[in-house]
Design an enzyme around this catalytic site. Structure first.
Site, PDB file in Angstrom:
ATOM      1  CB  VAL A  34      -1.223   0.026   1.011  1.00  0.00           C
ATOM      2  CG1 VAL A  34      -1.524   0.962   1.343  1.00  0.00           C
ATOM      3  CG2 VAL A  34      -1.938  -0.922   1.288  1.00  0.00           C
ATOM      4  N   PRO A  54      12.306   0.837   8.215  1.00  0.00           N
ATOM      5  CG  PRO A  54      11.568  -0.255   9.837  1.00  0.00           C
ATOM      6  CD  PRO A  54      10.986   0.162   9.396  1.00  0.00           C
ATOM      7  N   GLY A  57      11.369  -3.721   5.838  1.00  0.00           N
ATOM      8  CA  GLY A  57      10.444  -3.313   6.060  1.00  0.00           C
ATOM      9  C   GLY A  57       9.977  -3.424   4.257  1.00  0.00           C
ATOM     10  CG  ASP A 118      -7.811  -0.753   3.636  1.00  0.00           C
ATOM     11  OD1 ASP A 118      -7.681  -0.591   2.809  1.00  0.00           O
ATOM     12  OD2 ASP A 118      -7.104  -1.710   3.623  1.00  0.00           O
TER      13      ASP A 118
END
Ligand code: PQ2
Ligand code: NAD
Length: 492
Positions: A34, A54, A57, A118
Site C-alpha cells: 500500500v 526500516p 520492511g 483502510d
C-alpha cells in the site's frame, strides 16, 4: 421561492477536489504494497516524499525508487513524532493499528491532513480508484462503500473512453495557453472562454487531438474576429504557410545560388501569384523578358536586366546566350536569380528549354507558374472559353510557330474555342488557314490587345476579317485572339 427550483442536497458525500501537491511535503509511513502505491501516486502529483520505514520492511520497488533519488528523504527506522515537522500531508500504511491511531491523532492535533489506509474513521480524505492518460485523470469514489467496485467502475469507464482523448486534452491545453498569451487582459476573459468553448464543441475529439504548434498559430489568426473555422481550413492554411516558408528559406539562402523561373502573368501586378511577388522581393538579380511591363517591378529593389530581344520572333541565339551568361554568372556568385517571363513560363514561354539548360549546368531550377493571357485575355473580353451549349474545349496555339509555319490545326469543331497567342503578325495567313480547316467566315473572333494592362483594347473581328481588322485598327502586340461561338456567349 419553491423548493423545486434548487437541487436537493444529498449529504454523506466527499468533497471531490484535485489536490495540488507539487513540491508539498508528503510523509508516507510504511514500506509494503500500500505504501508503494501511495508513493507512486504522490510522485505522479510531483510531491516531495519523506518515507519512514526500516530497510527490512521496504518492498523492492521502494528500494529502487530510493536508489533512483525519486524519494526526497528516506528515514531508515520506525516512525517518530518528530517526523511530522514541516509535513503538509500524512499517509499511513503500516500493519500496526495502535501506532496508526497514534499517528492519526498527532496529525489531527497539528492540523495535518491524514489518511490511514483502510481505516475510514482515520481518513481526512480517501484515495480513489483512478484512471490516468496523459493530463486526463478520472477518479471514482464509492465513499468507502466498495473499493473493489470502485476499481471495476473505473475500468469500465476507461474502456469506453474515446480513443485519443489525452491528445485532445493536450491540444486544447496548448491552445488555451496561446490564447491567454495573445490576449491576456482581464477584460477579454469572456471572449477567451466563449471562443475556447466553441472550439471544444464544434471540433471532434479526433480533430482537437491534431492541434499542434503550427495549427494553433494558424487557428489564432481567427481568434481576433471571434471566428471558429473548421479543421480543414486550418490544415489548408497551415500547409500553405509551410510551403511559403520553405520557399522563403530557399530564397533567403542566397549563398548557394538559386534560379527560379517565374511567370509574371498578363501584366497587371495584382494578377501575379503571391509566391511570384515574394520571389521578386527576395531576388538579387532579375533577368526579365522585355514584354514584362514596368508596373511589375514597382516594388523591386534589386538589379533588373532586360533580355536583349523583345519576344520570340526576334530572339536570336546570341540574345539567348546573353541571358544564360547573366544568369550563370550571378548563380556562381551565390546569388538568387529570377528568370522572369510574361504569362506562364511553360506556355509558349520556352520555360522548359531554359529549365533544361540550367539543370544541365547542375542548377536546381524552381518554377513559379503565372496566369497566361490565353486564359486572362478572354476574361478581359467577357468571353467564357467554355460555356455550356457553346464550347466544351479550348485550343491554345501560337500565331507565330517555328520557322514561320503555323502549328497543325485540327478541323473546325463548333464546340471548340480557339485561342491564338502572338496573333498579330500573320493575321492574314491565319485567316486563310482557319478557313481551310472549315472555320466559318462569320465565326465571331476578338483581339485583346495589351490584356490586363491600362492600355487594354478589345477589338472584334470574324475569321475572314482578321488581317483587315489588324490593319485598320492598328492592332499591336502583345495581343491575344479568341475565336469561336463562345466569343458572343455573354453579348447575345
Ligand atoms: C480505491 C482504492 C484507492 C487506493 O487505496 O489507492 C481504495 N481501496 C483500494 C482497493 C481495495 N481496498 C480494499 C480492497 C479489498 C476488497 C474490498 O473490500 O472491496 C481493495 C480492492 C483490491 O485490493 O483490489 C480493502 C479496503 N479498503 C478500505 C477498507 C476499510 C473499510 O471499508 O472499512 C477495506 C476493507 C479492509 C478489511 O476488510 O479488512 C477502505 C478504503 N479504501 C479506499 C480506497 C478508500 C475508499 C475508496 C472508495 O470506496 O471509493 C478507503 C475508505 C480509505 C483509503 O484507503 O483511502 C484502492 C483501489 C486501487 C486501484 O485499483 O487503483
Ligand atoms: N497488502 C494489501 O494488498 C492490502 C490491501 C488492503 C489493506 N491493507 C492494509 O494496509 C496496511 C499496509 O499494508 P501493506 O501490505 O502495504 O504492508 P504490510 O502489511 O506488508 O507491511 C507493513 C509495512 O509497514 C512497515 N511498518 C510497520 N510499522 C511501522 C512503523 N511504526 N513505522 C514505519 N514503518 C512501519 C513495515 O516495515 C512494513 O513495510 C495494513 O494495515 C494492511 O492490513 C493491505
Amino acid at each position: 421561492m419553491s423548493s423545486e427550483e434548487y437541487p436537493i442536497i444529498r449529504s454523506g458525500g466527499s468533497l471531490l477536489l484535485a489536490w495540488r501537491t507539487k513540491n508539498k511535503n508528503v510523509l508516507i509511513v510504511g514500506g509494503g504494497e500500500v505504501a508503494t502505491s501511495r508513493v507512486i501516486k504522490s510522485l505522479e502529483a510531483d510531491a516531495l516524499i519523506t518515507l519512514v520505514c526500516p530497510e527490512k520492511g521496504l518492498k523492492d520497488e521502494l528500494k529502487y525508487r530510493i536508489q533512483q533519488k525519486q524519494i526526497h528523504k528516506w528515514i531508515n527506522r520506525e516512525f517518530e513524532n518528530s517526523d511530522l515537522e514541516g509535513i503538509d500531508m500524512t499517509l499511513v500504511a503500516i500493519d500496526d493499528p495502535i501506532r496508526s491511531k497514534e499517528i492519526c491523532v498527532m496529525c489531527r492535533e497539528r492540523k495535518i491532513p491524514v489518511n490511514v489506509a483502510d481505516v475510514p474513521l482515520m481518513c481526512d480524505f480517501y484515495f480513489m480508484a483512478e484512471h490516468r492518460d496523459g493530463p486526463l485523470q478520472i477518479a471514482v469514489s464509492t465513499n468507502g462503500q466498495g473499493p473493489k467496485l470502485a476499481t471495476i467502475i473505473r475500468d469500465r469507464l476507461a474502456e469506453n473512453l474515446p480513443k485519443g482523448i489525452a491528445g485532445a486534452i493536450k491540444g486544447v491545453g496548448l491552445l488555451r495557453q496561446k490564447v491567454r498569451e495573445t490576449d491576456p487582459s482581464h477584460t477579454s476573459s469572456k471572449k477567451r472562454m466563449n471562443w475556447m468553448s466553441r472550439i471544444c464543441q464544434q471540433w471532434t475529439l479526433e480533430e482537437l487531438q491534431q492541434l499542434d504548434e503550427e495549427k494553433i498559430t494558424t487557428l489564432m489568426s481567427f481568434y481576433e474576429n471571434d471566428d471558429v473555422p473548421n479543421i480543414s481550413l486550418i490544415k489548408e492554411r497551415t500547409l500553405q504557410k509551410d510551403r511559403d516558408e520553405t520557399l522563403e528559406k530557399q530564397i533567403d539562402s542566397n549563398k548557394k545560388g538559386r534560379i527560379i523561373l517565374v511567370g509574371a502573368g498578363p501584366g497587371d501586378p495584382e494578377l501575379m501569384t503571391v509566391k511570384a511577388t515574394k520571389a521578386l522581393m527576395s531576388a538579387d538579380l532579375i533577368v526579365s523578358d522585355r514584354l514584362v511591363p514596368p508596373a511589375i517591378f514597382s516594388n523591386v529593389t534589386c538589379e533588373i536586366r532586360l533580355a536583349p530581344a523583345k519576344s520570340g520572333e526576334d530572339k536570336t541565339p546570341e540574345s539567348q546566350d546573353q541571358i544564360q551568361t547573366w544568369c550563370l554568372d550571378a548563380l556562381n556568385e551565390g546569388k538568387t536569380v529570377i528568370r522572369l517571363k510574361v504569362g506562364d513560363p511553360f506556355l509558349f514561354g520556352r520555360g522548359g528549354e531554359e529549365l533544361a539548360y540550367f539543370r544541365d549546368k547542375g542548377w536546381n531550377v524552381e518554377v513559379i507558374p503565372g496566369i497566361s493571357s490565353a486564359l486572362s485575355a478572354p476574361m478581359a473580353a467577357d468571353v467564357p472559353v467554355t460555356h455550356r451549349g457553346l464550347s466544351d474545349q479550348v485550343l491554345i496555339i501560337t500565331g507565330q510557330g517555328t520557322k514561320g509555319r503555323f502549328p497543325e490545326l485540327p478541323k473546325y469543331h463548333e464546340m471548340r474555342t480557339t485561342v491564338v497567342l502572338m496573333a498579330v503578325g500573320k493575321a492574314n495567313e491565319l485567316s486563310k488557314e482557319l478557313l481551310d480547316k472549315g472555320y466559318p467566315e462569320n465565326l465571331p473572333s476578338v483581339f485583346v490587345e495589351n490584356s490586363n494592362r491600362p492600355e487594354e483594347r478589345i477589338i472584334p473581328a470574324t475569321v475572314s476579317t482578321l488581317g483587315e481588322v489588324v490593319e485598320k485598327q492598328q492592332v499591336v502586340s502583345p495581343a491575344t485572339l479568341i475565336i469561336g461561338r463562345s466569343v458572343n456567349a455573354l453579348t447575345i
